[in-house]
Design an enzyme around this catalytic site. Structure first.
Site, PDB file in Angstrom:
ATOM      1  N   SER A 135      22.892   9.216  91.969  1.00 52.45           N
ATOM      2  CA  SER A 135      21.632   9.693  91.702  1.00 52.45           C
ATOM      3  C   SER A 135      21.137  10.531  92.787  1.00 52.45           C
ATOM      4  O   SER A 135      19.729  10.979  92.681  1.00 52.45           O
ATOM      5  CB  SER A 135      20.535   8.585  91.367  1.00 52.45           C
ATOM      6  OG  SER A 135      20.904   7.937  90.247  1.00 52.45           O
ATOM      7  N   LYS A 138      19.398  13.634  91.811  1.00 48.72           N
ATOM      8  CA  LYS A 138      18.091  13.863  91.580  1.00 48.72           C
ATOM      9  C   LYS A 138      16.989  14.541  92.531  1.00 48.72           C
ATOM     10  O   LYS A 138      16.015  15.149  92.173  1.00 48.72           O
ATOM     11  CB  LYS A 138      17.332  12.726  91.192  1.00 48.72           C
ATOM     12  CG  LYS A 138      18.268  11.857  89.924  1.00 48.72           C
ATOM     13  CD  LYS A 138      17.395  10.577  89.620  1.00 48.72           C
ATOM     14  CE  LYS A 138      18.071   9.948  88.270  1.00 48.72           C
ATOM     15  NZ  LYS A 138      19.205   8.850  88.550  1.00 48.72           N
ATOM     16  N   SER A 192      14.497   6.005  89.820  1.00 44.94           N
ATOM     17  CA  SER A 192      15.756   6.816  89.500  1.00 44.94           C
ATOM     18  C   SER A 192      16.223   6.693  87.890  1.00 44.94           C
ATOM     19  O   SER A 192      17.259   6.605  87.475  1.00 44.94           O
ATOM     20  CB  SER A 192      16.836   5.902  90.231  1.00 44.94           C
ATOM     21  OG  SER A 192      18.178   6.699  90.368  1.00 44.94           O
TER      22      SER A 192
END
Length: 357
Positions: A135, A138, A192
């Site tokens: 993640s 992101k 997230s």
């Protein structure tokens, strides 16, 4: 001076004057043609020289010191009254190898600490090795949204939000929900949420695929040459990778946005929006950062402001955070591929112990 010809006896004076006038007119005409031809010849020669110089010869003009902002570069205006190019690395922490690898011991595969103000790499362990990024993806999704999206836009959640890896972290969005792009970015970075990341991508890029191309284009602009994206939220896929140094480049670029700094420093965020029926709906998203939620002990010598986590089986536990020392100097730290979340924060605390020394 041209000698005056005598009039032949077989011409009258009137005829002779007419002949002389025609000859004078013809000579002037020829003179004009000669001048025009000469001008065109000179103009052609100048054009040929210009093509040679600007197309071929100017390629020989280059920076002798690629990272020196005092080197003059042909044709590139610089600050003030000098003609110079800003180096690509201006304002960045730069290294091409490990830095102080024995200063601390970490079990994570990659780790780094960057002094933002001093523009120095304090610690670096294998920071150019490409590997899955989970993640931390992101961060780039947020950067593209900040640069090219309108954060006040209202986004209606589509089925695209559900096109994510089973069991992945989500914000709990439902088809028909109406949120602002800003709210989606909050949910994507704090909780997230992969569903939020997919909606950010679809809205800003027009499609997820187009948005991913924007992410890759932005990586090139940053000089993140060890990074490539295939999706906007971090699912493990072939050709989806990064390295610790490129994570630093992305995080560093995000620090210019006050909204980003506000987001990463929040333990929770309450979003109020409309559901698919038009009714008001509220959702509270909680940080995944264990420093912020208190489940990991924070270092003594710095204040942790927050950052972004990421975890998959392939990527291991990953973390990039912003912290400041006692004098307010900011540091960006990155860890990739720790064996688990507990060890991730042990290693990060070890790295942060070098800040301010």
């Amino acid at each position: 001076m041209r000698k005056t010809e005598q009039k032949p006896d077989y011409y009258t004076q009137r005829e002779w004057n007419r002949i002389q006038a025609r000859e004078t007119e013809e000579r002037q005409k020829n003179l004009k043609l000669a001048l025009i031809a000469t001008f065109l010849l000179v103009l052609t020669a100048c054009a040929i020289w210009a093509v040679y110089f600007y197309v071929f010869r100017s390629h020989d003009v280059s920076l002798l010191e690629a990272y020196s902002d005092s080197s003059t570069v042909f044709g590139l205006p610089g600050a003030g009254d000098r003609m110079s190019a800003d180096p690509f690395s201006k304002g960045l922490c730069v290294t091409d190898s490990d830095v102080n690898p024995d200063a601390v011991f970490i079990t994570s595969t990659e780790g780094a600490l960057f002094d933002v103000t001093g523009q120095k790499v304090i610690y670096a362990k294998d920071i150019f090795e490409q590997r899955p990024q989970a993640s931390l993806t992101k961060l780039m999704t947020a950067l593209v949204a900040f640069k090219y999206g309108n954060l006040d836009d209202v986004v209606t959640v589509t089925e695209t939000a559900n096109d994510i890896e089973e069991g992945s972290s989500v914000c709990g969005l439902h088809v028909g929900d109406q949120l602002t792009l800003k709210q989606l970015v909050y949910g994507m970075l704090i909780a997230s949420g992969n569903d939020a990341a997919m909606m950010v991508a679809e809205h800003v890029g027009g499609s997820v695929d187009k948005f991913v191309q924007m992410m890759n284009d932005e990586s090139v602009k940053l000089g993140a040459t060890h990074t490539h994206f295939v999706n906007p939220y971090g699912m493990t896929q072939d050709n989806h990778y990064t390295c610790a140094y490129d994570v630093y480049l992305t995080f560093n670029a995000l620090m210019q946005y006050d909204l980003f700094l506000d987001i990463i420093g929040r333990k929770t965020y309450y979003a109020e929006y409309k559901d698919g029926t038009g009714d008001a709906y509220g959702n509270t998203w909680t940080t995944t950062d264990h420093y912020l939620d208190g489940s990991a002990e924070t270092p003594d010598n710095v204040t942790v402001y927050g950052g972004k986590t990421g975890t998959t089986d392939a990527a291991g536990a990953c973390l990039s955070i912003l912290s400041k020392d006692a004098y307010g100097n900011p540091y960006i730290s990155v860890i990739l591929n720790s064996q688990d979340k507990e060890q991730l924060y042990v290693d990060m605390t070890q790295i942060l112990s070098l800040a301010g020394k």
